[in-house]
Motif scaffolding. Sequence first.
Motif, PDB file in Angstrom:
ATOM      1  N   TRP A 150       0.825  -1.206   0.000  1.00  0.00           N
ATOM      2  CA  TRP A 150       0.000   0.000   0.000  1.00  0.00           C
ATOM      3  C   TRP A 150       0.864   1.264   0.000  1.00  0.00           C
ATOM      4  CZ3 TRP A 150      -4.861   0.318  -1.357  1.00  0.00           C
ATOM      5  CH2 TRP A 150      -5.697  -0.785  -1.200  1.00  0.00           C
ATOM      6  N   MET A 151       1.938   1.263   0.780  1.00  0.00           N
ATOM      7  CA  MET A 151       2.796   2.450   0.819  1.00  0.00           C
ATOM      8  C   MET A 151       3.479   2.676  -0.533  1.00  0.00           C
ATOM      9  SD  MET A 151       2.352   3.827   3.755  1.00  0.00           S
ATOM     10  CE  MET A 151       0.702   3.129   3.923  1.00  0.00           C
ATOM     11  N   SER A 152       3.850   1.594  -1.193  1.00  0.00           N
ATOM     12  CA  SER A 152       4.437   1.712  -2.527  1.00  0.00           C
ATOM     13  C   SER A 152       3.417   2.268  -3.509  1.00  0.00           C
ATOM     14  CB  SER A 152       4.930   0.332  -2.993  1.00  0.00           C
ATOM     15  OG  SER A 152       5.439   0.394  -4.302  1.00  0.00           O
ATOM     16  N   PHE A 153       2.179   1.853  -3.353  1.00  0.00           N
ATOM     17  CA  PHE A 153       1.092   2.337  -4.206  1.00  0.00           C
ATOM     18  C   PHE A 153       0.878   3.842  -4.015  1.00  0.00           C
ATOM     19  CE2 PHE A 153      -3.516   3.225  -4.619  1.00  0.00           C
ATOM     20  CZ  PHE A 153      -3.696   2.908  -5.962  1.00  0.00           C
ATOM     21  N   PHE A 154       0.842   4.292  -2.752  1.00  0.00           N
ATOM     22  CA  PHE A 154       0.594   5.701  -2.461  1.00  0.00           C
ATOM     23  C   PHE A 154       1.796   6.589  -2.786  1.00  0.00           C
ATOM     24  CE2 PHE A 154      -2.420   3.886   0.867  1.00  0.00           C
ATOM     25  CZ  PHE A 154      -3.543   4.102   0.082  1.00  0.00           C
ATOM     26  N   ASP A 155       2.967   5.977  -2.905  1.00  0.00           N
ATOM     27  CA  ASP A 155       4.171   6.743  -3.217  1.00  0.00           C
ATOM     28  C   ASP A 155       4.311   7.011  -4.710  1.00  0.00           C
ATOM     29  OD1 ASP A 155       6.434   8.152  -2.597  1.00  0.00           O
ATOM     30  OD2 ASP A 155       7.753   6.412  -2.467  1.00  0.00           O
ATOM     31  N   ASN A 156       3.276   6.713  -5.459  1.00  0.00           N
ATOM     32  CA  ASN A 156       3.234   6.989  -6.895  1.00  0.00           C
ATOM     33  C   ASN A 156       2.395   8.244  -7.106  1.00  0.00           C
ATOM     34  OD1 ASN A 156       2.450   6.995  -9.698  1.00  0.00           O
ATOM     35  ND2 ASN A 156       2.988   4.821  -9.805  1.00  0.00           N
ATOM     36  N   VAL A 157       2.943   9.240  -7.777  1.00  0.00           N
ATOM     37  CA  VAL A 157       2.251  10.513  -7.956  1.00  0.00           C
ATOM     38  C   VAL A 157       0.896  10.333  -8.639  1.00  0.00           C
ATOM     39  CG1 VAL A 157       3.348  11.018 -10.180  1.00  0.00           C
ATOM     40  CG2 VAL A 157       2.557  12.905  -8.724  1.00  0.00           C
ATOM     41  N   GLY A 158       0.758   9.291  -9.428  1.00  0.00           N
ATOM     42  CA  GLY A 158      -0.508   9.037 -10.117  1.00  0.00           C
ATOM     43  C   GLY A 158      -1.607   8.520  -9.216  1.00  0.00           C
TER      44      GLY A 158
END
Length: 320
Positions: free
Chosen positions: A102-110
Amino acid sequence: MANLSEEEAAINQMFGQILMSDPEAAAKQEKEKYKNSTKDLKKVYRQKDIPIMTFSQTSGPRPANFHLYEQAIMPFCAGEAFKGERQYTAYYQDMETNKDAWMSFFDNVGNNVQAERTCGVLGTLATMYRQRGELVEAEAVLEMEGAVLELYGKHCLAAGGQPAKTCFDALTYKWHIIKYNLYYQTSRKRECIGLCRKVMAHELEYGYDFDKQQFLFMLSVIGKAPTKRCLEQCTDDEIYKIVTAQEDLTQQDPLVLKKNREDVLNGELAAAATKKSLTEATLTNAPGARPYTIAARIAKPKIGRSTRRVAKNIEGGAVS
């Protein structure tokens, strides 16, 4: 790959389970879950006469249980935020279990929009827990929200410009207030000092009026005006006095508090104007006075006697 028997397939369908040895079936069920959640979301929007929006636009790989996010924001976007605890809890628990994904997902500007809405969901869940007295659970949810909030702030300007930055500031403000209430509720009042400063600074920056302020008006407790300069000059002991005065202030008439605040502000502004006028007159008439020395030598204004009396009465409980 061995085919499932009819009996096994029936059991799996009944309990919504997928055998780990059948990734094709798992992917199919995941797609069906998403499809059904989207249908439910559109149904709610039509009932509420809200324009249908697309929530599936993301960037990069999604976490395995992304459908939990979409289910969690359904009540949130339908204006029924406090009716979605079951969905919020399921989403939060999956975030705890698969935090890295989830943190990797949210760390994407998109995926900045998803991060923003997740902060709202977690903040609401933490408030529910805190109000019920489930304080350990509330603090754990707030910690998770803080992690998501950090990533949202990291990309908000690139993703949405100044409006997104304003939204980030508002979410941070709300997060600080929930933390403040939690710390106060658990008798960690010293830890409230920094949070109190931050929420007052936000209310100053965004020009909250008296009716909207939750903390800034309390500067009148220590006889200070609600200005940036006064807030910066406040010591930790003075802020602590505001924190500990909270219970007394809740018993006071809001109109009295508003008058006290205005008295302090008017008293300080009047004192500043008088001091400046007298100082300028003195320096201007002095032999050899230089223009640049006038501004440099003007003393900082002090709160007047009447203002101190009001502040003293507030502290002593004379005003009710």
